[in-house]
Design a protein around this motif. Structure first.
Motif, PDB file in Angstrom:
ATOM      1  N   MET A  12      41.718  31.182  35.072  1.00 13.05           N
ATOM      2  CA  MET A  12      42.085  32.589  35.238  1.00 13.05           C
ATOM      3  C   MET A  12      41.650  33.114  36.599  1.00 13.05           C
ATOM      4  SD  MET A  12      43.840  33.480  32.613  1.00 13.05           S
ATOM      5  CE  MET A  12      43.951  35.222  32.995  1.00 13.05           C
ATOM      6  N   ASN A  13      40.445  32.761  37.039  1.00 13.09           N
ATOM      7  CA  ASN A  13      39.972  33.233  38.339  1.00 13.09           C
ATOM      8  C   ASN A  13      40.863  32.746  39.475  1.00 13.09           C
ATOM      9  OD1 ASN A  13      37.770  34.953  37.783  1.00 13.09           O
ATOM     10  ND2 ASN A  13      36.490  33.179  37.319  1.00 13.09           N
ATOM     11  N   ARG A  14      41.319  31.527  39.393  1.00 13.82           N
ATOM     12  CA  ARG A  14      42.230  31.026  40.423  1.00 13.82           C
ATOM     13  C   ARG A  14      43.520  31.836  40.428  1.00 13.82           C
ATOM     14  NH1 ARG A  14      38.962  26.811  40.088  1.00 13.82           N
ATOM     15  NH2 ARG A  14      38.826  25.383  41.831  1.00 13.82           N
ATOM     16  N   LEU A  15      44.090  32.042  39.263  1.00 10.35           N
ATOM     17  CA  LEU A  15      45.345  32.787  39.186  1.00 10.35           C
ATOM     18  C   LEU A  15      45.153  34.232  39.645  1.00 10.35           C
ATOM     19  CD1 LEU A  15      46.721  31.307  35.856  1.00 10.35           C
ATOM     20  CD2 LEU A  15      47.659  30.966  38.154  1.00 10.35           C
ATOM     21  N   TRP A  16      44.046  34.856  39.245  1.00  8.89           N
ATOM     22  CA  TRP A  16      43.774  36.220  39.700  1.00  8.89           C
ATOM     23  C   TRP A  16      43.588  36.257  41.214  1.00  8.89           C
ATOM     24  CZ3 TRP A  16      39.852  36.702  35.186  1.00  8.89           C
ATOM     25  CH2 TRP A  16      40.490  37.231  34.048  1.00  8.89           C
ATOM     26  N   ASP A  17      42.845  35.307  41.753  1.00 14.70           N
ATOM     27  CA  ASP A  17      42.610  35.269  43.204  1.00 14.70           C
ATOM     28  C   ASP A  17      43.907  35.044  43.977  1.00 14.70           C
ATOM     29  OD1 ASP A  17      39.894  35.669  42.816  1.00 14.70           O
ATOM     30  OD2 ASP A  17      39.347  33.563  43.152  1.00 14.70           O
ATOM     31  N   PRO A  21      52.164  33.473  40.478  1.00 14.14           N
ATOM     32  CA  PRO A  21      52.271  32.422  39.463  1.00 14.14           C
ATOM     33  C   PRO A  21      51.980  31.051  40.060  1.00 14.14           C
ATOM     34  CG  PRO A  21      54.220  33.836  39.462  1.00 14.14           C
ATOM     35  CD  PRO A  21      53.415  34.189  40.676  1.00 14.14           C
ATOM     36  N   ALA A  22      51.549  30.127  39.190  1.00  6.74           N
ATOM     37  CA  ALA A  22      51.250  28.766  39.650  1.00  6.74           C
ATOM     38  C   ALA A  22      51.545  27.778  38.538  1.00  6.74           C
ATOM     39  CB  ALA A  22      49.789  28.656  40.076  1.00  6.74           C
ATOM     40  N   ILE A  27      47.200  24.217  39.990  1.00  3.33           N
ATOM     41  CA  ILE A  27      45.854  24.535  39.510  1.00  3.33           C
ATOM     42  C   ILE A  27      44.974  23.282  39.533  1.00  3.33           C
ATOM     43  CG2 ILE A  27      44.506  25.346  37.528  1.00  3.33           C
ATOM     44  CD1 ILE A  27      47.063  27.016  36.760  1.00  3.33           C
ATOM     45  N   VAL A  28      45.510  22.191  39.004  1.00  2.00           N
ATOM     46  CA  VAL A  28      44.755  20.925  38.971  1.00  2.00           C
ATOM     47  C   VAL A  28      44.403  20.473  40.382  1.00  2.00           C
ATOM     48  CG1 VAL A  28      44.926  18.455  38.436  1.00  2.00           C
ATOM     49  CG2 VAL A  28      45.694  20.135  36.769  1.00  2.00           C
ATOM     50  N   ASP A  29      45.371  20.513  41.283  1.00  2.00           N
ATOM     51  CA  ASP A  29      45.115  20.077  42.660  1.00  2.00           C
ATOM     52  C   ASP A  29      44.010  20.906  43.301  1.00  2.00           C
ATOM     53  OD1 ASP A  29      47.026  18.117  42.404  1.00  2.00           O
ATOM     54  OD2 ASP A  29      48.554  19.164  43.602  1.00  2.00           O
ATOM     55  N   PRO A  68      49.004  35.455  34.957  1.00  2.28           N
ATOM     56  CA  PRO A  68      48.166  36.287  34.078  1.00  2.28           C
ATOM     57  C   PRO A  68      48.934  37.473  33.507  1.00  2.28           C
ATOM     58  CG  PRO A  68      47.029  35.821  36.133  1.00  2.28           C
ATOM     59  CD  PRO A  68      48.450  35.369  36.309  1.00  2.28           C
ATOM     60  N   VAL A  69      48.640  37.783  32.257  1.00  2.00           N
ATOM     61  CA  VAL A  69      49.203  38.958  31.597  1.00  2.00           C
ATOM     62  C   VAL A  69      48.284  40.154  31.838  1.00  2.00           C
ATOM     63  CG1 VAL A  69      49.764  39.958  29.339  1.00  2.00           C
ATOM     64  CG2 VAL A  69      50.379  37.590  29.844  1.00  2.00           C
ATOM     65  N   ARG A  70      46.993  39.886  31.855  1.00  2.00           N
ATOM     66  CA  ARG A  70      45.979  40.931  32.040  1.00  2.00           C
ATOM     67  C   ARG A  70      45.238  40.699  33.346  1.00  2.00           C
ATOM     68  NH1 ARG A  70      43.132  40.213  26.200  1.00  2.00           N
ATOM     69  NH2 ARG A  70      45.050  39.829  25.069  1.00  2.00           N
ATOM     70  N   SER A  71      44.746  41.780  33.907  1.00  2.00           N
ATOM     71  CA  SER A  71      44.010  41.686  35.172  1.00  2.00           C
ATOM     72  C   SER A  71      42.555  41.296  34.919  1.00  2.00           C
ATOM     73  CB  SER A  71      44.044  43.029  35.907  1.00  2.00           C
ATOM     74  OG  SER A  71      43.260  43.989  35.213  1.00  2.00           O
ATOM     75  N   ARG A  72      41.914  40.875  35.977  1.00  2.00           N
ATOM     76  CA  ARG A  72      40.482  40.570  35.927  1.00  2.00           C
ATOM     77  C   ARG A  72      39.702  41.823  35.501  1.00  2.00           C
ATOM     78  NH1 ARG A  72      39.333  38.304  41.086  1.00  2.00           N
ATOM     79  NH2 ARG A  72      39.232  36.218  40.242  1.00  2.00           N
TER      80      ARG A  72
END
Length: 124
Positions: A12-17, A21-22, A27-29, A68-72
């Motif tokens: 989630m932190n990666r997607l928020w940062d 979309p990814a 994400i794995v890389d 993400p559907v919701r924000s940090r």
């Protein structure tokens, strides 16, 4: 609100940062630059986050793309509400919380309270 697990939070932190979309591969890389993690592990956790309502997903070719559907900030609010709700004495819990705030956080809280007060005074 249940706290995110370690890998859930990492995803989630990666997607928020990133703010975009990814795919699981992206994400794995990115995770693999700091530690090894299997593609299937990230796929499983991303699917779990999707089923829990944290992520939306759609097919991009053969891969799933997640967002993400919701924000940090929404996540943080939920954690704070749960923590406050677990106290039998909310007033004392809030007082102790404020006593331990940095000056910067206290100023931000004061500004937020003033903003809410103005909002309510406007009849909204």
């Amino acid at each position: 609100m249940r706290r995110l697990g370690d890998l859930e939070a990492e995803i989630m932190n990666r997607l928020w940062d990133w703010g975009q979309p990814a795919t699981v591969r992206e994400i794995v890389d990115d995770i693999n630059t700091s530690r090894p993690l299997a593609y299937t592990t990230v796929t499983t956790v991303a699917d779990t986050l999707y089923r829990k309502g944290w992520l939306m997903r759609w097919k991009s070719g053969r891969a799933w793309t997640y967002e993400p559907v919701r924000s940090r900030e929404d996540y943080t609010v939920g954690l704070m509400q749960d923590a406050l709700g677990s106290s039998a004495d909310r007033k004392t819990a809030l007082l102790r919380f404020v006593e331990h705030m940095s000056a910067e956080d206290a100023e931000a809280l004061d500004a937020a309270l003033r903003a809410v007060g103005r909002h309510e005074a406007d009849g909204h």
